[in-house]
Design a protein around this motif. Sequence first.
Motif, PDB file in Angstrom:
ATOM      1  N   GLY A  62       0.822  -1.196   0.000  1.00 41.98           N
ATOM      2  CA  GLY A  62       0.000   0.000   0.000  1.00 41.98           C
ATOM      3  C   GLY A  62       0.854   1.243   0.000  1.00 41.98           C
ATOM      4  O   GLY A  62       2.085   1.162  -0.094  1.00 41.98           O
ATOM      5  N   GLU A  63       0.170   2.379   0.085  1.00 41.36           N
ATOM      6  CA  GLU A  63       0.851   3.670   0.119  1.00 41.36           C
ATOM      7  C   GLU A  63       0.219   4.574   1.163  1.00 41.36           C
ATOM      8  O   GLU A  63      -0.983   4.493   1.408  1.00 41.36           O
ATOM      9  CB  GLU A  63       0.745   4.374  -1.238  1.00 41.36           C
ATOM     10  N   VAL A  64       1.055   5.410   1.741  1.00 41.00           N
ATOM     11  CA  VAL A  64       0.604   6.442   2.652  1.00 41.00           C
ATOM     12  C   VAL A  64       1.046   7.769   2.051  1.00 41.00           C
ATOM     13  O   VAL A  64       2.229   7.974   1.783  1.00 41.00           O
ATOM     14  CB  VAL A  64       1.206   6.249   4.060  1.00 41.00           C
ATOM     15  N   GLU A  65       0.064   8.648   1.811  1.00 40.39           N
ATOM     16  CA  GLU A  65       0.352   9.947   1.209  1.00 40.39           C
ATOM     17  C   GLU A  65       0.184  11.027   2.268  1.00 40.39           C
ATOM     18  O   GLU A  65      -0.816  11.072   2.984  1.00 40.39           O
ATOM     19  CB  GLU A  65      -0.602  10.208   0.050  1.00 40.39           C
ATOM     20  N   SER A  66       1.188  11.901   2.337  1.00 40.59           N
ATOM     21  CA  SER A  66       1.127  13.016   3.277  1.00 40.59           C
ATOM     22  C   SER A  66       1.261  14.318   2.511  1.00 40.59           C
ATOM     23  O   SER A  66       1.399  14.318   1.287  1.00 40.59           O
ATOM     24  CB  SER A  66       2.263  12.893   4.305  1.00 40.59           C
ATOM     25  N   THR A  67       1.233  15.399   3.238  1.00 44.49           N
ATOM     26  CA  THR A  67       1.414  16.702   2.606  1.00 44.49           C
ATOM     27  C   THR A  67       2.836  16.862   2.088  1.00 44.49           C
ATOM     28  O   THR A  67       3.093  17.728   1.265  1.00 44.49           O
ATOM     29  CB  THR A  67       1.092  17.829   3.601  1.00 44.49           C
ATOM     30  N   LYS A  68       3.757  16.002   2.542  1.00 43.52           N
ATOM     31  CA  LYS A  68       5.157  16.076   2.126  1.00 43.52           C
ATOM     32  C   LYS A  68       5.512  15.116   1.000  1.00 43.52           C
ATOM     33  O   LYS A  68       6.308  15.434   0.134  1.00 43.52           O
ATOM     34  CB  LYS A  68       6.081  15.749   3.310  1.00 43.52           C
ATOM     35  N   SER A  69       4.966  13.865   1.046  1.00 46.52           N
ATOM     36  CA  SER A  69       5.412  12.840   0.102  1.00 46.52           C
ATOM     37  C   SER A  69       4.445  11.660   0.073  1.00 46.52           C
ATOM     38  O   SER A  69       3.480  11.612   0.826  1.00 46.52           O
ATOM     39  CB  SER A  69       6.803  12.332   0.496  1.00 46.52           C
ATOM     40  N   VAL A  70       4.761  10.710  -0.788  1.00 46.22           N
ATOM     41  CA  VAL A  70       4.056   9.432  -0.843  1.00 46.22           C
ATOM     42  C   VAL A  70       5.070   8.345  -0.514  1.00 46.22           C
ATOM     43  O   VAL A  70       6.155   8.317  -1.090  1.00 46.22           O
ATOM     44  CB  VAL A  70       3.439   9.177  -2.243  1.00 46.22           C
ATOM     45  N   SER A  71       4.717   7.458   0.417  1.00 40.89           N
ATOM     46  CA  SER A  71       5.629   6.393   0.819  1.00 40.89           C
ATOM     47  C   SER A  71       4.935   5.047   0.719  1.00 40.89           C
ATOM     48  O   SER A  71       3.760   4.918   1.066  1.00 40.89           O
ATOM     49  CB  SER A  71       6.079   6.596   2.265  1.00 40.89           C
ATOM     50  N   ASP A  72       5.679   4.051   0.244  1.00 41.06           N
ATOM     51  CA  ASP A  72       5.163   2.689   0.218  1.00 41.06           C
ATOM     52  C   ASP A  72       5.120   2.118   1.626  1.00 41.06           C
ATOM     53  O   ASP A  72       5.933   2.469   2.485  1.00 41.06           O
ATOM     54  CB  ASP A  72       6.067   1.786  -0.637  1.00 41.06           C
ATOM     55  N   VAL A  73       4.181   1.219   1.837  1.00 40.66           N
ATOM     56  CA  VAL A  73       4.117   0.406   3.048  1.00 40.66           C
ATOM     57  C   VAL A  73       4.458  -1.012   2.607  1.00 40.66           C
ATOM     58  O   VAL A  73       3.927  -1.499   1.609  1.00 40.66           O
ATOM     59  CB  VAL A  73       2.711   0.450   3.677  1.00 40.66           C
ATOM     60  N   TYR A  74       5.353  -1.664   3.342  1.00 39.21           N
ATOM     61  CA  TYR A  74       5.849  -2.981   2.956  1.00 39.21           C
ATOM     62  C   TYR A  74       5.305  -4.072   3.876  1.00 39.21           C
ATOM     63  O   TYR A  74       5.138  -3.848   5.074  1.00 39.21           O
ATOM     64  CB  TYR A  74       7.379  -2.995   2.994  1.00 39.21           C
ATOM     65  N   ALA A  75       5.066  -5.227   3.308  1.00 37.98           N
ATOM     66  CA  ALA A  75       4.617  -6.373   4.091  1.00 37.98           C
ATOM     67  C   ALA A  75       5.764  -6.872   4.965  1.00 37.98           C
ATOM     68  O   ALA A  75       6.845  -7.147   4.452  1.00 37.98           O
ATOM     69  CB  ALA A  75       4.142  -7.493   3.168  1.00 37.98           C
ATOM     70  N   PRO A  76       5.532  -7.001   6.257  1.00 39.77           N
ATOM     71  CA  PRO A  76       6.583  -7.549   7.116  1.00 39.77           C
ATOM     72  C   PRO A  76       6.634  -9.070   7.096  1.00 39.77           C
ATOM     73  O   PRO A  76       7.629  -9.658   7.504  1.00 39.77           O
ATOM     74  CB  PRO A  76       6.201  -7.038   8.502  1.00 39.77           C
ATOM     75  N   LEU A  77       5.555  -9.704   6.623  1.00 40.89           N
ATOM     76  CA  LEU A  77       5.415 -11.156   6.659  1.00 40.89           C
ATOM     77  C   LEU A  77       4.705 -11.653   5.413  1.00 40.89           C
ATOM     78  O   LEU A  77       4.011 -10.889   4.744  1.00 40.89           O
ATOM     79  CB  LEU A  77       4.561 -11.558   7.869  1.00 40.89           C
ATOM     80  N   ALA A  78       4.828 -12.947   5.146  1.00 43.49           N
ATOM     81  CA  ALA A  78       4.080 -13.568   4.057  1.00 43.49           C
ATOM     82  C   ALA A  78       2.742 -14.056   4.588  1.00 43.49           C
ATOM     83  O   ALA A  78       2.655 -14.531   5.718  1.00 43.49           O
ATOM     84  CB  ALA A  78       4.867 -14.742   3.485  1.00 43.49           C
ATOM     85  N   GLY A  79       1.710 -13.899   3.780  1.00 39.73           N
ATOM     86  CA  GLY A  79       0.402 -14.385   4.182  1.00 39.73           C
ATOM     87  C   GLY A  79      -0.693 -13.804   3.316  1.00 39.73           C
ATOM     88  O   GLY A  79      -0.440 -13.338   2.200  1.00 39.73           O
ATOM     89  N   THR A  80      -1.902 -13.820   3.853  1.00 39.55           N
ATOM     90  CA  THR A  80      -3.079 -13.329   3.159  1.00 39.55           C
ATOM     91  C   THR A  80      -3.698 -12.193   3.961  1.00 39.55           C
ATOM     92  O   THR A  80      -3.884 -12.325   5.178  1.00 39.55           O
ATOM     93  CB  THR A  80      -4.128 -14.461   3.013  1.00 39.55           C
ATOM     94  N   VAL A  81      -4.020 -11.093   3.291  1.00 38.72           N
ATOM     95  CA  VAL A  81      -4.675  -9.975   3.961  1.00 38.72           C
ATOM     96  C   VAL A  81      -6.060 -10.440   4.406  1.00 38.72           C
ATOM     97  O   VAL A  81      -6.869 -10.868   3.589  1.00 38.72           O
ATOM     98  CB  VAL A  81      -4.772  -8.745   3.030  1.00 38.72           C
ATOM     99  N   SER A  82      -6.305 -10.386   5.717  1.00 40.07           N
ATOM    100  CA  SER A  82      -7.591 -10.835   6.251  1.00 40.07           C
ATOM    101  C   SER A  82      -8.487  -9.681   6.668  1.00 40.07           C
ATOM    102  O   SER A  82      -9.691  -9.865   6.843  1.00 40.07           O
ATOM    103  CB  SER A  82      -7.378 -11.787   7.429  1.00 40.07           C
ATOM    104  N   ALA A  83      -7.914  -8.481   6.829  1.00 42.17           N
ATOM    105  CA  ALA A  83      -8.703  -7.302   7.182  1.00 42.17           C
ATOM    106  C   ALA A  83      -7.917  -6.056   6.810  1.00 42.17           C
ATOM    107  O   ALA A  83      -6.679  -6.063   6.812  1.00 42.17           O
ATOM    108  CB  ALA A  83      -9.017  -7.290   8.680  1.00 42.17           C
ATOM    109  N   VAL A  84      -8.644  -5.002   6.480  1.00 39.08           N
ATOM    110  CA  VAL A  84      -8.041  -3.691   6.275  1.00 39.08           C
ATOM    111  C   VAL A  84      -8.791  -2.704   7.155  1.00 39.08           C
ATOM    112  O   VAL A  84      -9.971  -2.893   7.452  1.00 39.08           O
ATOM    113  CB  VAL A  84      -8.070  -3.233   4.793  1.00 39.08           C
ATOM    114  N   ASN A  85      -8.115  -1.671   7.579  1.00 40.27           N
ATOM    115  CA  ASN A  85      -8.717  -0.662   8.443  1.00 40.27           C
ATOM    116  C   ASN A  85      -9.516   0.306   7.576  1.00 40.27           C
ATOM    117  O   ASN A  85      -8.996   1.316   7.116  1.00 40.27           O
ATOM    118  CB  ASN A  85      -7.640   0.056   9.250  1.00 40.27           C
TER     119      ASN A  85
END
Length: 134
Positions: A62-85
């Motif tokens: 995923g990505e997190v966008e701020s007023t300064k920049s856009v940054s990727d978010v990286y998976a810390p583990l292998a698996g299946t996404v079971s929920a998103v906020n």
Amino acid sequence: MATPNDRRYTDQHEWALVQGTDDAATVVRVGITDHAQDALGDIVFVQLPAVGDEVTPGTPIGEVESTKSVSDVYAPLAGTVSAVNEALADAPETINADPYGEGWLVEIRVSGDDGDPTSGLLDADAYQALVDAS
């Protein structure tokens, strides 16, 4: 803000917290650290993966966008996404206000591991040393 001792960290500034087990899989909640949200500034948009997406360690989820920049978010583990906020769609600034609580990003189901799937990540002291050295 202190670095909580109850979770593990990546060198890319994500945290991972074991939530429990679900049908022989471990559920791990993931977010970005206080250091990361502080460096980004005011977060205005979050792009997250879909429930059911397969993720692998170190790859963008995923990505997190701020007023300064856009940054990727990286998976810390292998698996299946079971929920998103889902709440972050309307209130991405929650990450700034509460990065270790209500500002979580996704939950990942990690299968086939009898132990703690986060054990290979940095503990709080090692992560804090990394931050202090930068």
